[in-house]
Design a protein around this motif. Structure first.
Motif, PDB file in Angstrom:
ATOM      1  N   ARG A  12       6.041  -1.964 -11.061  1.00  0.00           N
ATOM      2  CA  ARG A  12       6.810  -2.774 -10.377  1.00  0.00           C
ATOM      3  C   ARG A  12       7.770  -2.106  -9.396  1.00  0.00           C
ATOM      4  O   ARG A  12       8.322  -2.763  -8.357  1.00  0.00           O
ATOM      5  N   ALA A  13       8.236  -1.340  -9.927  1.00  0.00           N
ATOM      6  CA  ALA A  13       9.328  -0.188  -9.119  1.00  0.00           C
ATOM      7  C   ALA A  13       8.816  -0.030  -7.738  1.00  0.00           C
ATOM      8  O   ALA A  13       9.238   0.286  -6.639  1.00  0.00           O
ATOM      9  N   TYR A  14       7.429   1.018  -8.065  1.00  0.00           N
ATOM     10  CA  TYR A  14       6.429   1.001  -6.685  1.00  0.00           C
ATOM     11  C   TYR A  14       6.289   0.100  -5.796  1.00  0.00           C
ATOM     12  O   TYR A  14       6.417   0.059  -4.648  1.00  0.00           O
ATOM     13  N   ALA A  15       5.906  -1.477  -6.347  1.00  0.00           N
ATOM     14  CA  ALA A  15       5.964  -2.626  -5.429  1.00  0.00           C
ATOM     15  C   ALA A  15       7.158  -2.860  -4.836  1.00  0.00           C
ATOM     16  O   ALA A  15       7.176  -3.153  -3.443  1.00  0.00           O
ATOM     17  N   LYS A  16       8.365  -2.759  -5.333  1.00  0.00           N
ATOM     18  CA  LYS A  16       9.456  -2.957  -4.654  1.00  0.00           C
ATOM     19  C   LYS A  16       9.922  -1.984  -3.547  1.00  0.00           C
ATOM     20  O   LYS A  16      10.278  -2.335  -2.597  1.00  0.00           O
ATOM     21  N   ALA A  17       9.454  -0.670  -4.125  1.00  0.00           N
ATOM     22  CA  ALA A  17       9.688   0.311  -2.807  1.00  0.00           C
ATOM     23  C   ALA A  17       8.824  -0.049  -1.712  1.00  0.00           C
ATOM     24  O   ALA A  17       9.098   0.264  -0.451  1.00  0.00           O
ATOM     25  N   ALA A  18       7.619  -0.359  -1.835  1.00  0.00           N
ATOM     26  CA  ALA A  18       6.525  -0.513  -0.835  1.00  0.00           C
ATOM     27  C   ALA A  18       7.022  -1.585   0.023  1.00  0.00           C
ATOM     28  O   ALA A  18       6.660  -1.756   1.271  1.00  0.00           O
ATOM     29  N   ALA A  19       7.667  -2.743  -0.590  1.00  0.00           N
ATOM     30  CA  ALA A  19       7.856  -3.911   0.157  1.00  0.00           C
ATOM     31  C   ALA A  19       9.074  -3.594   1.072  1.00  0.00           C
ATOM     32  O   ALA A  19       9.157  -4.204   2.220  1.00  0.00           O
ATOM     33  N   VAL A  20       9.950  -2.528   0.744  1.00  0.00           N
ATOM     34  CA  VAL A  20      11.153  -2.140   1.592  1.00  0.00           C
ATOM     35  C   VAL A  20      10.526  -1.014   2.665  1.00  0.00           C
ATOM     36  O   VAL A  20      10.852  -1.349   3.745  1.00  0.00           O
ATOM     37  N   GLN A  43      -5.187  -7.134   0.929  1.00  0.00           N
ATOM     38  CA  GLN A  43      -4.307  -6.614   1.833  1.00  0.00           C
ATOM     39  C   GLN A  43      -3.065  -6.262   1.525  1.00  0.00           C
ATOM     40  O   GLN A  43      -1.893  -7.200   1.301  1.00  0.00           O
ATOM     41  N   PRO A  44      -2.690  -5.223   0.971  1.00  0.00           N
ATOM     42  CA  PRO A  44      -1.608  -4.788   0.155  1.00  0.00           C
ATOM     43  C   PRO A  44      -0.590  -4.184   1.136  1.00  0.00           C
ATOM     44  O   PRO A  44      -0.778  -4.111   2.649  1.00  0.00           O
ATOM     45  N   ILE A  45       0.669  -4.170   0.866  1.00  0.00           N
ATOM     46  CA  ILE A  45       1.705  -3.425   1.536  1.00  0.00           C
ATOM     47  C   ILE A  45       1.659  -1.901   1.196  1.00  0.00           C
ATOM     48  O   ILE A  45       1.961  -1.663  -0.088  1.00  0.00           O
ATOM     49  N   LEU A  46       1.671  -1.003   2.169  1.00  0.00           N
ATOM     50  CA  LEU A  46       1.327   0.300   1.799  1.00  0.00           C
ATOM     51  C   LEU A  46       2.628   1.307   2.538  1.00  0.00           C
ATOM     52  O   LEU A  46       2.904   0.890   3.495  1.00  0.00           O
ATOM     53  N   SER A  47       2.939   2.238   1.783  1.00  0.00           N
ATOM     54  CA  SER A  47       3.678   3.242   2.661  1.00  0.00           C
ATOM     55  C   SER A  47       3.372   4.725   2.273  1.00  0.00           C
ATOM     56  O   SER A  47       3.053   5.026   0.974  1.00  0.00           O
ATOM     57  N   PHE A  48       2.963   5.766   3.009  1.00  0.00           N
ATOM     58  CA  PHE A  48       2.513   7.015   2.630  1.00  0.00           C
ATOM     59  C   PHE A  48       3.584   8.032   3.064  1.00  0.00           C
ATOM     60  O   PHE A  48       4.397   7.831   4.113  1.00  0.00           O
ATOM     61  N   ASP A  49       3.342   8.919   2.349  1.00  0.00           N
ATOM     62  CA  ASP A  49       4.229  10.386   2.647  1.00  0.00           C
ATOM     63  C   ASP A  49       3.525  11.463   1.980  1.00  0.00           C
ATOM     64  O   ASP A  49       2.771  11.356   1.140  1.00  0.00           O
ATOM     65  N   THR A  64      -3.311  19.180   6.940  1.00  0.00           N
ATOM     66  CA  THR A  64      -3.274  18.460   5.672  1.00  0.00           C
ATOM     67  C   THR A  64      -3.850  17.198   5.532  1.00  0.00           C
ATOM     68  O   THR A  64      -4.031  16.357   6.523  1.00  0.00           O
ATOM     69  N   ALA A  65      -4.530  17.391   4.293  1.00  0.00           N
ATOM     70  CA  ALA A  65      -5.539  16.133   4.179  1.00  0.00           C
ATOM     71  C   ALA A  65      -4.874  14.990   2.997  1.00  0.00           C
ATOM     72  O   ALA A  65      -5.108  13.966   3.072  1.00  0.00           O
ATOM     73  N   THR A  66      -3.810  15.810   2.034  1.00  0.00           N
ATOM     74  CA  THR A  66      -3.350  14.902   1.000  1.00  0.00           C
ATOM     75  C   THR A  66      -2.203  14.090   1.179  1.00  0.00           C
ATOM     76  O   THR A  66      -1.381  14.973   1.673  1.00  0.00           O
ATOM     77  N   GLU A  67      -2.148  12.907   1.064  1.00  0.00           N
ATOM     78  CA  GLU A  67      -0.896  12.014   1.184  1.00  0.00           C
ATOM     79  C   GLU A  67      -0.703  11.141   0.006  1.00  0.00           C
ATOM     80  O   GLU A  67      -1.783  11.023  -0.689  1.00  0.00           O
ATOM     81  N   TYR A  68       0.326  10.752  -0.484  1.00  0.00           N
ATOM     82  CA  TYR A  68       0.441   9.703  -1.418  1.00  0.00           C
ATOM     83  C   TYR A  68       0.837   8.365  -1.102  1.00  0.00           C
ATOM     84  O   TYR A  68       1.573   8.487   0.103  1.00  0.00           O
ATOM     85  N   VAL A  69       0.799   7.467  -1.781  1.00  0.00           N
ATOM     86  CA  VAL A  69       0.846   5.915  -1.324  1.00  0.00           C
ATOM     87  C   VAL A  69       1.689   5.031  -2.341  1.00  0.00           C
ATOM     88  O   VAL A  69       1.616   5.114  -3.375  1.00  0.00           O
ATOM     89  N   LEU A  70       2.576   4.233  -1.790  1.00  0.00           N
ATOM     90  CA  LEU A  70       3.287   3.249  -2.501  1.00  0.00           C
ATOM     91  C   LEU A  70       2.355   1.947  -2.064  1.00  0.00           C
ATOM     92  O   LEU A  70       2.262   1.733  -1.171  1.00  0.00           O
ATOM     93  N   THR A  71       2.211   1.229  -3.262  1.00  0.00           N
ATOM     94  CA  THR A  71       1.658   0.089  -2.713  1.00  0.00           C
ATOM     95  C   THR A  71       2.161  -1.193  -3.635  1.00  0.00           C
ATOM     96  O   THR A  71       2.558  -0.963  -4.897  1.00  0.00           O
ATOM     97  N   ASP A  72       1.869  -2.273  -3.250  1.00  0.00           N
ATOM     98  CA  ASP A  72       2.645  -3.507  -4.136  1.00  0.00           C
ATOM     99  C   ASP A  72       1.543  -3.974  -4.959  1.00  0.00           C
ATOM    100  O   ASP A  72       1.614  -5.220  -5.764  1.00  0.00           O
ATOM    101  N   LEU A  73       0.329  -3.504  -4.850  1.00  0.00           N
ATOM    102  CA  LEU A  73      -0.602  -4.025  -5.884  1.00  0.00           C
ATOM    103  C   LEU A  73      -0.941  -3.431  -7.188  1.00  0.00           C
ATOM    104  O   LEU A  73      -1.665  -3.869  -7.929  1.00  0.00           O
TER     105      LEU A  73
END
Length: 199
Positions: A12-20, A43-49, A64-73
């Motif tokens: 839920r915390a990741y989903a809130k962060a992804a929404a922002v 169709q998620p909300i995504l944020s990569f870093d 660089t090939a690896t990134e991490y993702v925040l998703t609202d799913l």
């Protein structure tokens, strides 16, 4: 609080962060290696870093090939899922409880065909990452005077029913062809070393 409840709170915390922080993307869950993106899963909300802490302090750098993702799913993210966001394509290699999913950034779409003497493709139009591993270290083409073509790393998502083997041919969306030298299958996906075909 049990582990499942803790995981739910984290998601839920990741989903809130992804929404922002995120934007709308597309999620595909391959069921056919010959059409891995045939049907959209969500169709998620995504944020990569590039940092799992999502500090957004470091840019993506060469190689660089690896990134991490925040998703609202939340928990509806699985290894092998293909994510498309802001013109970039990724596939998920790790989706563990209480950790943001890890992804591989793709730079090509590839088709993999069987070894000489076999017919048909085993993978078609699949997002993949191809990175140079070393220059001039792989075996040559056998043509006298030909330069050594170098070694490349191929990363492919976990695809149902796919087993790759050395000497298979990889063709990219640019028409470049490679020969697989060594193949590693794992729970993350498929990692291969390969050399560019010169003839």
């Amino acid at each position: 609080m049990n582990q499942a409840a803790i995981n739910a709170c984290v998601w839920r915390a990741y989903a809130k962060a992804a929404a922002v922080l995120g934007v709308s993307g597309e999620q595909y869950r391959p069921v056919d290696a010959l059409a891995p993106m045939a049907q959209q899963h969500a169709q998620p909300i995504l944020s990569f870093d590039v940092s799992s802490g999502f500090s957004f302090s470091k840019p993506l750098t060469w190689g660089t090939a690896t990134e991490y993702v925040l998703t609202d799913l939340g928990s509806d993210t699985a290894v092998g899922d293909i994510l498309v966001c802001q013109g970039r394509t990724y596939f998920v290699v790790s989706a563990e409880p209480m950790r943001p999913p890890a992804c591989i950034l793709c730079n090509h779409r590839v088709t993999v065909s069987g070894v000489t003497g076999t017919q048909g493709d085993v993978v078609e139009g699949c997002p993949a990452s191809i990175l140079m591993k070393a220059k001039g270290e792989s075996s040559g083409s056998g043509v006298p005077g030909a330069s050594r073509p170098g070694q490349f790393m191929l990363y492919l998502p976990l695809l149902p029913g796919v087993v790759l083997s050395p000497y298979m041919t990889v063709t990219t969306d640019l028409g470049t062809t490679y020969t697989l030298n060594a193949v590693e299958h794992s729970g993350f996906g498929v990692r291969c070393t390969m050399s560019m075909q010169q003839v």
